[in-house]
Enzyme design. Structure first.
Site, PDB file in Angstrom:
ATOM      1  N   SER A 227       0.848  -1.187   0.000  1.00 18.46           N
ATOM      2  CA  SER A 227       0.000   0.000   0.000  1.00 18.46           C
ATOM      3  C   SER A 227       0.883   1.236   0.000  1.00 18.46           C
ATOM      4  O   SER A 227       2.066   1.152  -0.319  1.00 18.46           O
ATOM      5  CB  SER A 227      -0.939  -0.025   1.212  1.00 18.46           C
ATOM      6  N   ASN A 228       0.339   2.383   0.348  1.00 15.27           N
ATOM      7  CA  ASN A 228       1.118   3.631   0.423  1.00 15.27           C
ATOM      8  C   ASN A 228       0.506   4.500   1.510  1.00 15.27           C
ATOM      9  O   ASN A 228      -0.598   4.214   1.985  1.00 15.27           O
ATOM     10  CB  ASN A 228       1.122   4.325  -0.949  1.00 15.27           C
ATOM     11  N   PRO A 229       1.200   5.568   1.927  1.00 20.00           N
ATOM     12  CA  PRO A 229       0.716   6.315   3.107  1.00 20.00           C
ATOM     13  C   PRO A 229      -0.352   7.366   2.815  1.00 20.00           C
ATOM     14  O   PRO A 229      -0.570   8.255   3.648  1.00 20.00           O
ATOM     15  CB  PRO A 229       1.991   6.971   3.643  1.00 20.00           C
ATOM     16  N   SER A 230      -1.063   7.299   1.697  1.00 20.31           N
ATOM     17  CA  SER A 230      -2.119   8.286   1.429  1.00 20.31           C
ATOM     18  C   SER A 230      -3.116   8.305   2.585  1.00 20.31           C
ATOM     19  O   SER A 230      -3.625   7.266   2.998  1.00 20.31           O
ATOM     20  CB  SER A 230      -2.844   7.911   0.128  1.00 20.31           C
ATOM     21  N   ALA A 294      -4.741   7.341  -4.274  1.00 21.08           N
ATOM     22  CA  ALA A 294      -3.407   6.859  -4.661  1.00 21.08           C
ATOM     23  C   ALA A 294      -3.506   5.349  -4.810  1.00 21.08           C
ATOM     24  O   ALA A 294      -3.053   4.596  -3.942  1.00 21.08           O
ATOM     25  CB  ALA A 294      -2.388   7.245  -3.598  1.00 21.08           C
TER      26      ALA A 294
END
Ligand SMILES: Cc1cc2nc3c(=O)[nH]c(=O)nc-3n(C[C@H](O)[C@H](O)[C@H](O)COP(=O)(O)O)c2cc1C
Length: 416
Positions: A227-230, A294
């Site tokens: 995942s990503n930190p959005s 994102a």
């Protein structure tokens, strides 16, 4: 499930307005649910509402006289009842009530009371699907939202009258209505209308806006994901700003730690492919898509059905396959839809945003450099450069994400 602050209704004094709809019988369940959560309830029934359900039902449930006739002796006096209440919910709200409330008309007890009441109000409309989609009704909804009223959109399902079939127009479940009221009254929102920010012009009234927000997750095994930190804040700010400017908004959200906004439809997804499917489902009839999410560009080629163990070896190889590009898919077949994208970059300059504008057939693209301290993923501010197809370039911020959202929507309104 909507996230309601625990006890948001405990000890609150709620006026329940009931309009003339077949769904009026469900107002009795709303009254009971409010009382079950500790609220004191007083009911105001319109003359048409009283044709569907009698005042005795509500008097029996609440133990209080029902207000209906502005001029009848012995009815609760409307100014006194306005001073008594902490908040109001109108369920079901008719097309007629939406129009009158939006226009400031006060020709019976409920509409007069609504003007005299300075606190927060939630409308839960129910009506025939053609009535709900009528531009006049949508204009009223837009004006009400711009005035700070929460309008809980009707849900899809079987409509009341014989032969009406299914459509958007059905009163939401009474528990969902009470959840939304609780959310409106929970810590984040101002308690009184007077404390709301100055309303924006309802320049998106009658428009349908779809917003994506947050990250997506791609599972590797039952306990791990890519995942990503959005944080989802930019997308949520855009969805709330569009709602407050009168739009009917669908927010397609990846997993985030934010409270769900009221007065719009939230579709929760986990993976990029689910996000694409939810967007494609929400798009028919939409005027604008804003891709502020994102989504993960890649997903593991294989998902392990069991948890990887450390003992599986010192090295774990992951083979990734490309996910669909949501904006590019939509851009290919967009017709008159306005598509707004974000280019969150870390290294590539604004020329990358211009490439996306062109290659994905976008109308606007907001470029930001996520390495800047005031821009990007986990902060409450953003700093973007907004590019359009005509070669326009506008620098916005650093400003709170809500203020950035308003400026992006100004750009959208200029194109509509
Ligand atoms: C059987 C029947 C069902 C109705 N259902 C609805 C409805 O679901 N939603 C609506 O907006 N109006 C509905 N109406 C029309 C309203 O009752 C009518 O517009 C009335 O003037 C509304 O008054 P009020 O807004 O003061 O309650 C219905 C009328 C009838 C006769």
């Amino acid at each position: 499930m909507a996230r309601t602050a625990v006890g948001a209704l405990e000890g609150r004094r709620i006026v329940l307005g009931v309009g003339g709809s077949v769904a009026a019988y469900k107002a009795a369940i709303v009254a009971r649910e409010l009382m079950r959560r500790g609220a004191a309830v007083r009911v105001v029934l319109t003359a048409a509402g009283a044709r569907f359900v009698g005042p005795a039902l509500f008097t029996g449930l609440t133990g209080q006289a029902v207000a209906s006739d502005l001029f009848s002796e012995g009815a609760p006096e409307h100014i006194a009842l306005a001073a008594w209440a902490d908040a109001a919910v109108v369920a079901p709200a008719t097309a007629d009530l939406l129009g009158k409330a939006a226009g400031g008309i006060a020709d019976d007890y409920l509409t007069t009371w609504l003007l005299a009441f300075p606190g927060r109000v939630l409308f839960a409309p129910a009506m025939n699907r053609h009535m709900w989609s009528h531009p006049a009704v949508q204009r009223s909804v837009g004006v009400l939202r711009a005035d700070g009223v929460v309008v809980l959109p009707p849900v899809y399902g079987a409509l009341a009258a014989t032969g009406e079939g299914e459509g958007w127009g059905r009163l939401p479940d009474p528990v969902a209505i009470v959840d939304a009221l609780g959310a409106m009254l929970s810590a984040n929102g101002p308690a009184r209308r007077a404390d709301l920010p100055a309303p924006h012009a309802p320049d998106l009234a009658g428009r349908r806006v779809v917003v994506t927000a947050g990250p997506t997750r791609e599972r590797l095994d039952p306990v791990r994901f890519l995942s990503n930190p959005s944080s989802g804040r930019m997308g949520y700010a855009l969805a709330e700003a569009a709602r407050d400017r009168g739009a009917e908004v669908t927010l397609v959200s990846g997993p985030v730690q934010l409270s769900f906004p009221t007065g719009l439809t939230v579709v929760r997804v986990e993976t990029t492919r689910q996000m694409l499917a939810a967007v494609l489902e929400a798009l028919p009839g939409a005027d604008v898509l804003i891709g502020a999410a994102a989504p993960a560009d890649w997903r593991p080629a294989e998902v392990s059905p069991i948890k990887w163990k450390k003992g599986d070896g010192g090295e774990q190889r992951i083979r990734l396959v490309a996910n669909p590009d949501i904006l590019a898919e939509v851009g290919r077949q967009k017709g008159r839809l306005i598509v707004v994208g974000f280019a969150a970059e870390a290294g590539a300059g604004p020329e990358e945003a211009l490439r996306k504008l062109r290659d994905k057939n976008l109308d606007l693209v907001a470029y930001n450099d996520v390495r800047e301290p005031d821009a990007g993923f986990e902060v409450t501010t953003n700093h973007v450069i907004l590019f359009d197809r005509a070669g326009g370039r506008q620098e916005i911020g650093p400003l709170p994400k809500r203020a950035v959202a308003e400026r992006i929507l100004d750009g959208v309104c200029g194109l509509l």
